[in-house]
Design a protein around this motif. Structure first.
Motif, PDB file in Angstrom:
ATOM      1  N   UNK A  29      31.903  58.903  44.210  1.00 35.03           N
ATOM      2  CA  UNK A  29      30.721  59.771  44.115  1.00 35.03           C
ATOM      3  C   UNK A  29      29.657  59.225  45.047  1.00 35.03           C
ATOM      4  N   UNK A  30      29.080  60.104  45.859  1.00 37.62           N
ATOM      5  CA  UNK A  30      28.014  59.720  46.797  1.00 37.62           C
ATOM      6  C   UNK A  30      26.802  60.600  46.528  1.00 37.62           C
ATOM      7  N   UNK A  31      25.648  59.980  46.374  1.00 36.51           N
ATOM      8  CA  UNK A  31      24.400  60.712  46.190  1.00 36.51           C
ATOM      9  C   UNK A  31      23.473  60.359  47.351  1.00 36.51           C
ATOM     10  N   UNK A  32      23.297  61.262  48.314  1.00 36.78           N
ATOM     11  CA  UNK A  32      22.383  60.983  49.426  1.00 36.78           C
ATOM     12  C   UNK A  32      20.935  60.978  48.940  1.00 36.78           C
ATOM     13  N   UNK A  33      20.253  59.870  49.144  1.00 37.58           N
ATOM     14  CA  UNK A  33      18.831  59.772  48.804  1.00 37.58           C
ATOM     15  C   UNK A  33      17.951  60.015  50.022  1.00 37.58           C
ATOM     16  N   UNK A  34      18.524  59.924  51.198  1.00 38.90           N
ATOM     17  CA  UNK A  34      17.814  60.185  52.445  1.00 38.90           C
ATOM     18  C   UNK A  34      18.833  60.344  53.543  1.00 38.90           C
ATOM     19  N   UNK A  35      18.647  61.331  54.424  1.00 41.71           N
ATOM     20  CA  UNK A  35      19.697  61.662  55.389  1.00 41.71           C
ATOM     21  C   UNK A  35      19.203  61.741  56.830  1.00 41.71           C
ATOM     22  N   UNK A  36      17.910  61.647  57.053  1.00 48.04           N
ATOM     23  CA  UNK A  36      17.368  61.866  58.401  1.00 48.04           C
ATOM     24  C   UNK A  36      17.226  60.552  59.171  1.00 48.04           C
ATOM     25  N   UNK A  37      17.007  60.703  60.483  1.00 47.82           N
ATOM     26  CA  UNK A  37      16.887  59.540  61.349  1.00 47.82           C
ATOM     27  C   UNK A  37      15.474  59.256  61.796  1.00 47.82           C
ATOM     28  N   UNK A  38      14.496  59.722  61.038  1.00 49.76           N
ATOM     29  CA  UNK A  38      13.113  59.446  61.402  1.00 49.76           C
ATOM     30  C   UNK A  38      12.198  60.594  61.040  1.00 49.76           C
ATOM     31  N   UNK A  40      10.576  62.179  58.873  1.00 44.80           N
ATOM     32  CA  UNK A  40      10.383  62.564  57.469  1.00 44.80           C
ATOM     33  C   UNK A  40      10.419  61.304  56.597  1.00 44.80           C
ATOM     34  N   UNK A  41       9.216  60.789  56.261  1.00 46.96           N
ATOM     35  CA  UNK A  41       9.153  59.500  55.571  1.00 46.96           C
ATOM     36  C   UNK A  41       9.889  59.494  54.245  1.00 46.96           C
ATOM     37  N   UNK A  42       9.960  60.641  53.582  1.00 49.11           N
ATOM     38  CA  UNK A  42      10.602  60.706  52.281  1.00 49.11           C
ATOM     39  C   UNK A  42      12.077  61.053  52.321  1.00 49.11           C
ATOM     40  N   UNK A  43      12.691  61.034  53.519  1.00 51.65           N
ATOM     41  CA  UNK A  43      14.087  61.467  53.633  1.00 51.65           C
ATOM     42  C   UNK A  43      14.805  60.641  54.699  1.00 51.65           C
ATOM     43  N   UNK A  44      14.771  59.324  54.517  1.00 53.62           N
ATOM     44  CA  UNK A  44      15.352  58.390  55.484  1.00 53.62           C
ATOM     45  C   UNK A  44      16.610  57.750  54.895  1.00 53.62           C
ATOM     46  N   UNK A  45      17.448  57.239  55.751  1.00 52.57           N
ATOM     47  CA  UNK A  45      18.811  56.813  55.420  1.00 52.57           C
ATOM     48  C   UNK A  45      18.941  56.019  54.128  1.00 52.57           C
ATOM     49  N   UNK A  63      16.190  53.551  53.133  1.00 52.74           N
ATOM     50  CA  UNK A  63      15.010  54.055  53.829  1.00 52.74           C
ATOM     51  C   UNK A  63      14.108  54.851  52.920  1.00 52.74           C
ATOM     52  N   UNK A  64      14.703  55.683  52.068  1.00 54.79           N
ATOM     53  CA  UNK A  64      13.974  56.436  51.043  1.00 54.79           C
ATOM     54  C   UNK A  64      14.728  56.279  49.736  1.00 54.79           C
ATOM     55  N   UNK A  65      13.997  56.050  48.665  1.00 52.90           N
ATOM     56  CA  UNK A  65      14.626  55.908  47.356  1.00 52.90           C
ATOM     57  C   UNK A  65      14.094  56.934  46.364  1.00 52.90           C
ATOM     58  N   UNK A  66      12.803  56.818  45.992  1.00 54.68           N
ATOM     59  CA  UNK A  66      12.302  57.574  44.860  1.00 54.68           C
ATOM     60  C   UNK A  66      12.380  59.082  45.076  1.00 54.68           C
ATOM     61  N   UNK A  67      11.979  59.569  46.238  1.00 53.87           N
ATOM     62  CA  UNK A  67      12.018  61.029  46.443  1.00 53.87           C
ATOM     63  C   UNK A  67      13.454  61.542  46.361  1.00 53.87           C
ATOM     64  N   UNK A  68      14.391  60.796  46.915  1.00 51.92           N
ATOM     65  CA  UNK A  68      15.783  61.199  46.829  1.00 51.92           C
ATOM     66  C   UNK A  68      16.296  61.188  45.408  1.00 51.92           C
ATOM     67  N   UNK A  69      15.933  60.145  44.648  1.00 51.78           N
ATOM     68  CA  UNK A  69      16.356  60.073  43.246  1.00 51.78           C
ATOM     69  C   UNK A  69      15.763  61.227  42.449  1.00 51.78           C
ATOM     70  N   UNK A  98      17.651  45.952  59.576  1.00 48.45           N
ATOM     71  CA  UNK A  98      16.334  45.862  58.940  1.00 48.45           C
ATOM     72  C   UNK A  98      15.277  46.751  59.563  1.00 48.45           C
ATOM     73  N   UNK A  99      15.647  47.760  60.346  1.00 44.55           N
ATOM     74  CA  UNK A  99      14.650  48.705  60.842  1.00 44.55           C
ATOM     75  C   UNK A  99      14.016  49.441  59.661  1.00 44.55           C
ATOM     76  N   UNK A 100      12.736  49.778  59.809  1.00 50.46           N
ATOM     77  CA  UNK A 100      11.982  50.319  58.682  1.00 50.46           C
ATOM     78  C   UNK A 100      12.588  51.596  58.102  1.00 50.46           C
ATOM     79  N   UNK A 101      13.201  52.428  58.943  1.00 53.08           N
ATOM     80  CA  UNK A 101      13.763  53.668  58.402  1.00 53.08           C
ATOM     81  C   UNK A 101      15.014  53.420  57.562  1.00 53.08           C
ATOM     82  N   UNK A 102      15.404  52.157  57.434  1.00 50.52           N
ATOM     83  CA  UNK A 102      16.538  51.798  56.582  1.00 50.52           C
ATOM     84  C   UNK A 102      16.141  50.879  55.427  1.00 50.52           C
ATOM     85  N   UNK A 103      14.888  50.436  55.397  1.00 52.84           N
ATOM     86  CA  UNK A 103      14.472  49.517  54.318  1.00 52.84           C
ATOM     87  C   UNK A 103      13.144  49.889  53.679  1.00 52.84           C
TER      88      UNK A 103
END
Length: 319
Positions: A29-38, A40-45, A63-69, A98-103
């Motif tokens: 089971x995979x739940x995408x919490x963020x899918x974009x590459x930049x 959109x601050x609330x939708x990052x990897x 990159x994004x946790x709470x909005x995806x959850x 460790x790029x910001x869009x991933x952490x």
């Protein structure tokens, strides 16, 4: 009568699943919490992954946790509050780089998170500890670095090629080094659940442009899994359309480069082995024209008949 027989036989063959398409029950089971590459601050990897039927997930990048959850809760993927998912369902983080869009999501949610492990290559963990958890950029939620160390997170260094179990889950991981704008490193994670596998690649440039053989090493490693139909899906980026100059890719892929790498895998495993294989396309740079162009170019270049999937934040996938 003879004509009717052959027509019936042809219809039957068309109805049968193509070699390489899966008919067995899903393993992940995979739940995408963020899918974009930049942008959109609330939708990052960020992708939560667990064996089917388990609520013990690992999060691939953060990159994004709470909005995806919260989107996943609204979509009834989870029947518990978002705080429970964050604190209890996510057992560990696997950070490709460790790029910001991933952490960013990991950093911002650290005050409300529960103690857990962060897995990554040595240089990735060093960056998180020294450049973020240093009491200057952010409090030190790590287990080393500038005192006092709050020890919210325990850093677990991954050794390339070495398979290790992920604590508090039924998953194990094998890690591979990727080149993300040479000499910067990223990582690929090969997750295992029983006899099934899922491959997640962090940001990566093509071997040809990065003057490396990192992706080829990944394809060599997964070749037997593809041939045996044990690899359930590949998560791989396509950040820019094909028109993006190679000097401005910054260690990313285009549809043409992604398909070039898939052709390399097909040469190793056999093209029929890839037919119907799910390839989840990640890290699209989110402008409407970019996304539409990338999807069109991938569809037109899909001679291997891969099953291309474009994930949506908060919508569950199963493989």
């Amino acid at each position: 009568m003879h004509c009717y027989f052959w027509s019936f036989l042809l219809a039957l063959l068309v109805a049968l699943p193509a070699r390489g398409q899966r008919t067995e029950p899903p393993a992940f089971t995979v739940v995408p919490l963020g899918v974009k590459g930049g942008i959109e601050e609330g939708n990052l990897s960020a992708y939560m992954v667990a064996p089917v039927g388990s609520s013990s997930y690992v999060c691939l990048d953060a990159g994004s946790l709470r909005q995806g959850i919260e989107n996943a809760v609204r979509n009834k993927v989870f029947s518990v509050p978002a705080d429970t998912v964050l604190r209890s369902y996510i057992k560990a983080y696997l950070v490709s780089h460790a790029h910001l869009d991933h952490v960013a999501g990991l950093l911002l949610n650290a005050p409300d998170d529960a103690p857990k492990d962060i897995y990554g290559l040595a240089n990735c963990l060093t960056t998180i500890q020294n450049d973020y958890f240093n009491w200057r950029a952010w409090p030190n939620f790590g287990d080393g670095g500038n005192p006092p160390a709050l020890r919210k997170y325990r850093f677990r260094e991954l050794v390339p090629q070495q398979a290790v179990p992920l604590e508090s889950t039924r998953l194990s991981v094998q890690t591979f080094v990727l080149s993300h704008a040479k000499p910067y490193q990223s990582a690929a994670f090969l997750l295992k659940s029983q006899d099934s596998y899922l491959l997640y690649l962090g940001d990566t440039g093509a071997d040809e442009l990065e003057q490396a053989h990192n992706l080829r090493a990944v394809w060599q490693a997964v070749r037997p899994l593809v041939k045996a139909h044990q690899l359930r899906a590949i998560f791989m980026e396509a950040s820019y359309p094909n028109a993006q100059p190679s000097t401005q890719l910054f260690g990313h892929l285009t549809p043409a480069l992604l398909m070039q790498e898939m052709n390399t895998l097909a040469l190793l495993a056999g093209p029929d082995a890839l037919r119907g294989l799910p390839v989840v396309v990640t890290h699209l740079k989110p402008t409407a024209s970019n996304e539409q162009t990338i999807k069109k170019q991938l569809a037109e270049a899909n001679k291997l008949q891969l099953k291309l999937i474009f994930p949506v934040q908060g919508q569950r996938l199963e493989f």
